[in-house]
Motif scaffolding. Sequence first.
Motif, PDB file in Angstrom:
ATOM      1  N   UNK A  28       1.006  -0.986   0.310  1.00  0.00           N
ATOM      2  CA  UNK A  28       0.000   0.242  -0.256  1.00  0.00           C
ATOM      3  C   UNK A  28       1.111   1.483   0.261  1.00  0.00           C
ATOM      4  N   UNK A  29       1.837   1.017   1.176  1.00  0.00           N
ATOM      5  CA  UNK A  29       2.722   2.496   0.947  1.00  0.00           C
ATOM      6  C   UNK A  29       2.990   2.376  -0.593  1.00  0.00           C
ATOM      7  N   UNK A  30       3.892   1.734  -0.582  1.00  0.00           N
ATOM      8  CA  UNK A  30       4.725   1.374  -2.332  1.00  0.00           C
ATOM      9  C   UNK A  30       3.691   2.428  -3.308  1.00  0.00           C
ATOM     10  N   UNK A  31       2.853   1.696  -3.598  1.00  0.00           N
ATOM     11  CA  UNK A  31       1.204   2.173  -4.256  1.00  0.00           C
ATOM     12  C   UNK A  31       1.116   3.657  -4.470  1.00  0.00           C
ATOM     13  N   UNK A  32       0.910   4.008  -3.061  1.00  0.00           N
ATOM     14  CA  UNK A  32       0.450   5.587  -2.695  1.00  0.00           C
ATOM     15  C   UNK A  32       2.071   6.665  -3.161  1.00  0.00           C
ATOM     16  N   UNK A  33       3.219   6.147  -3.265  1.00  0.00           N
ATOM     17  CA  UNK A  33       4.318   6.306  -2.998  1.00  0.00           C
ATOM     18  C   UNK A  33       4.337   6.368  -4.900  1.00  0.00           C
ATOM     19  N   UNK A  34       4.359   5.967  -5.435  1.00  0.00           N
ATOM     20  CA  UNK A  34       4.989   5.557  -6.769  1.00  0.00           C
ATOM     21  C   UNK A  34       3.099   6.127  -7.543  1.00  0.00           C
ATOM     22  N   UNK A  35       2.639   6.082  -7.118  1.00  0.00           N
ATOM     23  CA  UNK A  35       1.642   6.901  -7.957  1.00  0.00           C
ATOM     24  C   UNK A  35       1.519   8.659  -7.815  1.00  0.00           C
ATOM     25  N   UNK A  36       2.201   9.000  -6.520  1.00  0.00           N
ATOM     26  CA  UNK A  36       2.032   9.919  -5.866  1.00  0.00           C
ATOM     27  C   UNK A  36       4.337  10.845  -7.296  1.00  0.00           C
ATOM     28  N   UNK A  37       4.210  10.076  -6.853  1.00  0.00           N
ATOM     29  CA  UNK A  37       4.982  10.079  -8.260  1.00  0.00           C
ATOM     30  C   UNK A  37       4.722  10.427  -9.807  1.00  0.00           C
ATOM     31  N   UNK A  38       4.187   9.348 -10.146  1.00  0.00           N
ATOM     32  CA  UNK A  38       4.085   9.734 -11.695  1.00  0.00           C
ATOM     33  C   UNK A  38       2.401  10.325 -12.030  1.00  0.00           C
ATOM     34  N   UNK A  39       2.131  10.482 -10.324  1.00  0.00           N
ATOM     35  CA  UNK A  39       0.998  10.927 -11.399  1.00  0.00           C
ATOM     36  C   UNK A  39       0.052  10.652 -11.401  1.00  0.00           C
ATOM     37  N   UNK A  40      -0.144   9.365 -11.324  1.00  0.00           N
ATOM     38  CA  UNK A  40      -1.793   8.925 -11.394  1.00  0.00           C
ATOM     39  C   UNK A  40      -1.622   7.335 -10.592  1.00  0.00           C
ATOM     40  N   UNK A  41      -2.607   6.641 -10.020  1.00  0.00           N
ATOM     41  CA  UNK A  41      -2.612   5.208  -9.114  1.00  0.00           C
ATOM     42  C   UNK A  41      -2.096   4.056  -9.950  1.00  0.00           C
ATOM     43  N   UNK A  42      -1.162   3.818  -9.781  1.00  0.00           N
ATOM     44  CA  UNK A  42      -0.668   2.713 -10.422  1.00  0.00           C
ATOM     45  C   UNK A  42      -0.814   1.350 -10.569  1.00  0.00           C
ATOM     46  N   UNK A  43      -2.254   1.364  -9.563  1.00  0.00           N
ATOM     47  CA  UNK A  43      -2.277   0.508  -8.858  1.00  0.00           C
ATOM     48  C   UNK A  43      -2.281  -0.924  -8.161  1.00  0.00           C
TER      49      UNK A  43
END
Length: 262
Positions: free
Chosen positions: A218-233
């Motif tokens: 969950x942490x990785x999903x949130x951080x990576x989504x913030x970085x990319x600007x979209x929800x990576x899932x």
Amino acid sequence: MRFFRGLFKKRHLKSFDEKLKEEDFIGWRDLGYQTIEVDKIVGSVGRYRDFDEEFRPLKGSSKSRLQELENAILRGKILPPIEVYKIKDEYYVVDGNHRVAVAKKLGQKEIDAHIIEYIPAETSMENILARERSDFELITGLRDIILTEIGQYRKLLSQILEHKYYMSERRGEEVSIKEAARDWYKNIYLPIVEKIRKEKLLDAFPGRTESDLYVYISDHKWLESQKRGYDIGFDKAIEDFKNFVPETSLKEKIFDLFKFQF
């Protein structure tokens, strides 16, 4: 001969008073009536010498009482809840020793109980984690989530509160936190845990739990989504964990995931 008799002597239940002396507590709270696991009932408050560690009676007079209760259950009679004291993840019987004995004999997995929980002082990492888990369970009603790191239960509670907000918005009325927690557990948490099991991700994280991995993902999903600007899932986040080299340490694995994200 005395030596061999002592060697095979049955051990009695754990004593609540002895356990109380081993721990530091700041008080107690009434958790009300809940269903608890029979296997987690390990001791008694006043009658710990009357039963062995499997709750088999050690005195002849108790055996007749046990048979009476067993016959009543087999006839379909509903017995009243037992009374227990809870210390961390263990239960000690205040009232209902024979009902527990029957439940164990019949292979019953759960039993209704009125629970008084003793709250450990924050004098060790173990105690702090036990209190965090207890608070989380009290607020959410969820009792199957086991985390091994301090502070992680707060992250899950934040997810549940966010889920509660969106559920309330959809329904147009306030949803209770326990209802939101049940829905989050069924529709968000469990599907991810099932994927963790399917991919056998826990094999690469010795000493951790499926719940720990859910938080890491969950942490990785949130951080990576913030970085990319979209929800990576979650699927992409899980894929990242699958790509770890099994020989690397847990610390290295987590560092590799997060090192470019802060």
